[in-house]
Design a protein around this motif. Sequence first.
Motif, PDB file in Angstrom:
ATOM      1  N   ASN A   1       0.815  -1.220   0.000  1.00  0.00           N
ATOM      2  CA  ASN A   1       0.000   0.000   0.000  1.00  0.00           C
ATOM      3  C   ASN A   1       0.850   1.273   0.000  1.00  0.00           C
ATOM      4  N   SER A   2       2.154   1.123  -0.270  1.00  0.00           N
ATOM      5  CA  SER A   2       3.067   2.270  -0.384  1.00  0.00           C
ATOM      6  C   SER A   2       2.956   3.183   0.843  1.00  0.00           C
ATOM      7  N   SER A   3       3.150   2.592   2.033  1.00  0.00           N
ATOM      8  CA  SER A   3       2.925   3.318   3.277  1.00  0.00           C
ATOM      9  C   SER A   3       4.168   3.508   4.136  1.00  0.00           C
ATOM     10  N   ALA A   4       5.326   2.996   3.714  1.00  0.00           N
ATOM     11  CA  ALA A   4       6.517   3.051   4.564  1.00  0.00           C
ATOM     12  C   ALA A   4       7.036   4.481   4.718  1.00  0.00           C
ATOM     13  N   GLY A   5       7.314   4.849   5.959  1.00  0.00           N
ATOM     14  CA  GLY A   5       7.886   6.167   6.230  1.00  0.00           C
ATOM     15  C   GLY A   5       9.221   6.087   6.936  1.00  0.00           C
ATOM     16  N   TYR A   6       9.615   4.864   7.330  1.00  0.00           N
ATOM     17  CA  TYR A   6      10.868   4.667   8.063  1.00  0.00           C
ATOM     18  C   TYR A   6      11.669   3.550   7.405  1.00  0.00           C
ATOM     19  N   CYS A   7      12.982   3.601   7.580  1.00  0.00           N
ATOM     20  CA  CYS A   7      13.840   2.610   6.918  1.00  0.00           C
ATOM     21  C   CYS A   7      13.760   1.245   7.582  1.00  0.00           C
ATOM     22  N   GLY A   8      13.242   1.188   8.814  1.00  0.00           N
ATOM     23  CA  GLY A   8      13.116  -0.079   9.505  1.00  0.00           C
ATOM     24  C   GLY A   8      12.394   0.073  10.828  1.00  0.00           C
ATOM     25  N   PRO A   9      12.123  -1.042  11.520  1.00  0.00           N
ATOM     26  CA  PRO A   9      11.384  -1.007  12.785  1.00  0.00           C
ATOM     27  C   PRO A   9      12.070  -0.172  13.870  1.00  0.00           C
ATOM     28  N   LYS A  10      13.392  -0.182  13.907  1.00  0.00           N
ATOM     29  CA  LYS A  10      14.111   0.550  14.954  1.00  0.00           C
ATOM     30  C   LYS A  10      13.837   2.047  14.860  1.00  0.00           C
ATOM     31  N   CYS A  11      13.933   2.590  13.658  1.00  0.00           N
ATOM     32  CA  CYS A  11      13.676   4.022  13.487  1.00  0.00           C
ATOM     33  C   CYS A  11      12.205   4.346  13.743  1.00  0.00           C
ATOM     34  N   ALA A  12      11.294   3.455  13.325  1.00  0.00           N
ATOM     35  CA  ALA A  12       9.870   3.678  13.560  1.00  0.00           C
ATOM     36  C   ALA A  12       9.586   3.718  15.056  1.00  0.00           C
ATOM     37  N   SER A  13      10.216   2.810  15.810  1.00  0.00           N
ATOM     38  CA  SER A  13      10.014   2.757  17.254  1.00  0.00           C
ATOM     39  C   SER A  13      10.569   4.001  17.936  1.00  0.00           C
ATOM     40  N   ARG A  14      11.751   4.435  17.508  1.00  0.00           N
ATOM     41  CA  ARG A  14      12.353   5.628  18.099  1.00  0.00           C
ATOM     42  C   ARG A  14      11.518   6.867  17.817  1.00  0.00           C
ATOM     43  N   ALA A  15      11.000   6.966  16.608  1.00  0.00           N
ATOM     44  CA  ALA A  15      10.168   8.117  16.255  1.00  0.00           C
ATOM     45  C   ALA A  15       8.875   8.106  17.064  1.00  0.00           C
ATOM     46  N   SER A  16       8.287   6.916  17.259  1.00  0.00           N
ATOM     47  CA  SER A  16       7.070   6.798  18.039  1.00  0.00           C
ATOM     48  C   SER A  16       7.315   7.208  19.490  1.00  0.00           C
ATOM     49  N   MET A  17       8.440   6.788  20.054  1.00  0.00           N
ATOM     50  CA  MET A  17       8.772   7.147  21.428  1.00  0.00           C
ATOM     51  C   MET A  17       9.014   8.647  21.560  1.00  0.00           C
ATOM     52  N   ARG A  18       9.672   9.234  20.575  1.00  0.00           N
ATOM     53  CA  ARG A  18       9.910  10.673  20.606  1.00  0.00           C
ATOM     54  C   ARG A  18       8.584  11.443  20.566  1.00  0.00           C
ATOM     55  N   ALA A  19       7.661  10.986  19.725  1.00  0.00           N
ATOM     56  CA  ALA A  19       6.356  11.646  19.629  1.00  0.00           C
ATOM     57  C   ALA A  19       5.583  11.501  20.933  1.00  0.00           C
ATOM     58  N   TYR A  20       5.691  10.331  21.551  1.00  0.00           N
ATOM     59  CA  TYR A  20       5.009  10.098  22.831  1.00  0.00           C
ATOM     60  C   TYR A  20       5.547  11.039  23.908  1.00  0.00           C
ATOM     61  N   ARG A  21       6.865  11.159  23.984  1.00  0.00           N
ATOM     62  CA  ARG A  21       7.472  12.040  24.982  1.00  0.00           C
ATOM     63  C   ARG A  21       7.083  13.497  24.747  1.00  0.00           C
ATOM     64  N   GLN A  22       7.003  13.880  23.469  1.00  0.00           N
ATOM     65  CA  GLN A  22       6.612  15.250  23.154  1.00  0.00           C
ATOM     66  C   GLN A  22       5.164  15.513  23.580  1.00  0.00           C
ATOM     67  N   ARG A  23       4.285  14.521  23.367  1.00  0.00           N
ATOM     68  CA  ARG A  23       2.901  14.690  23.799  1.00  0.00           C
ATOM     69  C   ARG A  23       2.797  14.793  25.310  1.00  0.00           C
ATOM     70  N   ARG A  24       3.560  13.974  26.045  1.00  0.00           N
ATOM     71  CA  ARG A  24       3.554  14.042  27.504  1.00  0.00           C
ATOM     72  C   ARG A  24       4.052  15.403  27.991  1.00  0.00           C
ATOM     73  N   LYS A  25       5.093  15.910  27.325  1.00  0.00           N
ATOM     74  CA  LYS A  25       5.647  17.208  27.692  1.00  0.00           C
ATOM     75  C   LYS A  25       4.618  18.313  27.480  1.00  0.00           C
ATOM     76  N   GLU A  26       3.912  18.250  26.352  1.00  0.00           N
ATOM     77  CA  GLU A  26       2.902  19.264  26.055  1.00  0.00           C
ATOM     78  C   GLU A  26       1.725  19.166  27.032  1.00  0.00           C
ATOM     79  N   GLN A  27       1.337  17.945  27.390  1.00  0.00           N
ATOM     80  CA  GLN A  27       0.243  17.753  28.342  1.00  0.00           C
ATOM     81  C   GLN A  27       0.627  18.281  29.720  1.00  0.00           C
ATOM     82  N   ALA A  28       1.880  18.047  30.118  1.00  0.00           N
ATOM     83  CA  ALA A  28       2.347  18.535  31.415  1.00  0.00           C
ATOM     84  C   ALA A  28       2.368  20.057  31.443  1.00  0.00           C
TER      85      ALA A  28
END
Length: 200
Positions: free
Chosen positions: A168-195
């Motif tokens: 479905n031409s949906s890849a945005g990351y070169c692999g699972p490791k980068c996808a996981s790191r990006a997801s964690m970064r986004a999560y931390r940013q959301r927590r920071k904004e909520q705080a």
Amino acid sequence: MPAPATERSPLTQPAAADTLLRFLNTHASGPRRLPERFADARTMHTWLQEQGLVTGSAHVTEADAARARELRDALITVLLAHAGDKNTTPEAIARAEEQLRGLSTRYPLTTVVTAAGASLAGTRTGIPGLFATVLANVTELAHAGVWDRLRACRHEPCHFCFFDRTRNSSAGYCGPKCASRASMRAYRQRRKEQAAATAG
């Protein structure tokens, strides 16, 4: 109705993509943190030798290295747009496209017609010929309908370039490791904004 046996699968990485990715993944980032291969004339000459593109006596200038970085980085900006990178602004894309238009006039292509078909090739040899070949590969991928499948990893600072083989031409990351790191970064940013919102 099944596709004809001769039809190329959209999941098959074309040879033009292989060549182009070798050129693109010379930047200092990437999952393996490889050094910048076009930092100067010496490092670019070494890379060209490793690729079998020049001999030991070939002359590479600092201007050649700078032009290689300009071409590569403009293409990576476009590939980040292909990957849906939110940090790649329309203004950045417009600048990259303008750079690529300028480089296309500097390194023109010619049509080579044979009994088997037609292809594009550079009109010059040496380093200018290399840059023209890069542009010819882009054109070939675009005409094959798979140019947008060439992408740069959205994870900062990776930006490793790859061919998206997903159906479905949906890849945005070169692999699972980068996808996981990006997801964690986004999560931390959301927590920071909520705080911050709660504290406010």
